[in-house]
Design an enzyme around this catalytic site. Structure first.
Site, PDB file in Angstrom:
ATOM      1  N   ASN A 174      -4.598  -9.103   3.910  1.00  0.00           N
ATOM      2  CA  ASN A 174      -3.585  -8.328   4.619  1.00  0.00           C
ATOM      3  C   ASN A 174      -3.723  -8.524   6.128  1.00  0.00           C
ATOM      4  O   ASN A 174      -2.837  -9.045   6.795  1.00  0.00           O
ATOM      5  CB  ASN A 174      -3.661  -6.849   4.229  1.00  0.00           C
ATOM      6  CG  ASN A 174      -2.453  -6.057   4.701  1.00  0.00           C
ATOM      7  OD1 ASN A 174      -1.595  -6.580   5.393  1.00  0.00           O
ATOM      8  ND2 ASN A 174      -2.368  -4.796   4.334  1.00  0.00           N
ATOM      9  N   SER A 182       0.855  -1.187   0.000  1.00  0.00           N
ATOM     10  CA  SER A 182       0.000   0.000   0.000  1.00  0.00           C
ATOM     11  C   SER A 182       0.891   1.237   0.000  1.00  0.00           C
ATOM     12  O   SER A 182       2.116   1.116   0.128  1.00  0.00           O
ATOM     13  CB  SER A 182      -0.863   0.004   1.254  1.00  0.00           C
ATOM     14  OG  SER A 182      -0.023   0.165   2.394  1.00  0.00           O
ATOM     15  N   ASP A 226      -0.610  -1.618  -4.194  1.00  0.00           N
ATOM     16  CA  ASP A 226      -1.970  -1.786  -3.693  1.00  0.00           C
ATOM     17  C   ASP A 226      -2.608  -0.430  -3.327  1.00  0.00           C
ATOM     18  O   ASP A 226      -2.021   0.354  -2.596  1.00  0.00           O
ATOM     19  CB  ASP A 226      -1.867  -2.678  -2.438  1.00  0.00           C
ATOM     20  CG  ASP A 226      -3.182  -3.300  -2.039  1.00  0.00           C
ATOM     21  OD1 ASP A 226      -4.047  -3.466  -2.903  1.00  0.00           O
ATOM     22  OD2 ASP A 226      -3.317  -3.645  -0.840  1.00  0.00           O
ATOM     23  N   GLY A 267     -10.093  -7.193   0.883  1.00  0.00           N
ATOM     24  CA  GLY A 267     -10.603  -7.452   2.231  1.00  0.00           C
ATOM     25  C   GLY A 267     -10.943  -8.916   2.447  1.00  0.00           C
ATOM     26  O   GLY A 267     -11.977  -9.254   3.023  1.00  0.00           O
ATOM     27  N   GLY A 268     -10.078  -9.816   1.991  1.00  0.00           N
ATOM     28  CA  GLY A 268     -10.336 -11.252   2.127  1.00  0.00           C
ATOM     29  C   GLY A 268     -10.218 -11.758   3.559  1.00  0.00           C
ATOM     30  O   GLY A 268     -10.689 -12.855   3.866  1.00  0.00           O
ATOM     31  N   GLU A 307     -10.839   0.372  -9.542  1.00  0.00           N
ATOM     32  CA  GLU A 307     -11.772   0.055  -8.459  1.00  0.00           C
ATOM     33  C   GLU A 307     -13.010   0.938  -8.511  1.00  0.00           C
ATOM     34  O   GLU A 307     -12.922   2.147  -8.705  1.00  0.00           O
ATOM     35  CB  GLU A 307     -11.026   0.219  -7.127  1.00  0.00           C
ATOM     36  CG  GLU A 307     -11.807  -0.243  -5.939  1.00  0.00           C
ATOM     37  CD  GLU A 307     -10.896  -0.782  -4.817  1.00  0.00           C
ATOM     38  OE1 GLU A 307      -9.737  -1.139  -5.089  1.00  0.00           O
ATOM     39  OE2 GLU A 307     -11.376  -0.841  -3.681  1.00  0.00           O
TER      40      GLU A 307
HETATM   41 ZN   LIG Z   1      -7.681  -3.630  -0.535  1.00  0.00          ZN
END
Ligand SMILES: [Zn+2]
Length: 288
Positions: free
Chosen positions: A236, A47, A79, A213-214, A133
């Site tokens: 993450n 990120s 990311d 957001g897994g 996105e």
């Molecule tokens: Zn993400």
């Protein structure tokens, strides 16, 4: 090997490539070890905050060194780049995947900025995959929330708008809001599988679907989401937890130890174990 070719195959065969974030060498080593062990292509995410912590050039050099030594496909992804400049900067430094996230901006501005990144990247390296996105995830960063989080249905990505967004921007990977969130909430997020299926149906075949957001999503829901069309899952928070818990334990168990590399084996194996667990869940074992 092109990331988009792997993603297309994953979509067709209903498995997903794992995307794991790093902010130091130990995390990177743990993830790459897991991927090598299980013979799977892997995405490494950094990120904007993580890029600042490790350094953009330093991250590229580290990943390149692992690629040369391990010989497995590793894709380095900036990311959630929150501006056109930030995405371009990572690409210029040698990232072999791009993520531009302007989902907080008004729709037209999101299209304009995302397209600018696609045009820039494709004019220099047509093989580099670009992710855009649409549909803003309600939670902002990798946190563990004490409260339950309800996602308003109107914030979820609409299939027709997803198709239009893809067409107008030319992205290779589409990331949407399907009931997922960043971090871990007190309640388990409920993925809108029907929405994932409908978006998959309406998108062109060469565009793959990403789930952010897994962390905190049950194994059953994850399997269903991959079956519905997700080809790439971001994790993450869960590996951050594995890392920090193991580090705390290591420090506690070895109060006299002052040599950092002697404190880290436990930490590396905890992260590696978590990553392997996820890769097995994603069905991406033995794909290389
Ligand atoms: Zn993400």
């Amino acid at each position: 090997m092109k990331l988009d070719d792997i993603l297309k195959r994953a979509t067709r065969e209903h498995w997903a490539i794992g995307h794991f974030n790093i902010s130091n060498l130990e995390q990177l080593r743990a993830i790459v070890e897991a991927a090598k062990n299980l013979k799977t292509p892997i995405m490494i995410g950094v990120s904007e905050g993580e890029r600042k912590a490790v350094g953009i050039k330093q991250t590229v050099a580290l990943v390149q060194a692992f690629f040369e030594e391990y010989g497995i496909p590793i894709f380095l992804n900036p990311d959630h780049s929150k501006s056109v400049e930030s995405a371009k900067k990572a690409f210029d430094a040698g990232f072999n995947s791009v993520h531009i996230d302007l989902s907080k901006l008004p729709y037209e501005e999101n299209i304009k900025g995302t397209k600018a990144v696609v045009d820039y990247v494709k004019s220099k390296s047509p093989d580099v995959s670009v992710e855009g996105e649409l549909g803003y995830l309600v939670t902002d960063s990798s946190q563990i929330y004490k409260q339950a989080i309800e996602i308003p249905p109107e914030s979820l990505t609409k299939p027709e708008q997803a198709a239009e967004f893809v067409e107008k921007t030319g992205i290779d990977r589409f990331s949407g809001a399907y009931g997922n969130l960043h971090g871990i909430a007190a309640n388990e997020p409920k993925l809108d599988l029907e929405r994932i299926r409908n978006i998959r149906k309406i998108l062109p075949e060469n565009v793959s679907m990403v789930l952010h957001g897994g962390s905190g999503i049950s194994d059953d829901q994850m399997k269903e989401a991959i079956k519905a069309g997700i080809a790439n899952v971001h994790i993450n928070t869960e590996i951050r937890i594995a890392y920090s818990e193991a580090l705390r334990k290591s420090l506690k168990d070895n109060p006299e130890e002052t040599t950092p590399y002697k404190l880290f084996p436990l930490v590396i194996s905890a992260v590696q174990q978590k990553v392997e667990e996820k890769l097995k869940l994603f069905g991406s074992v033995n794909k290389i």
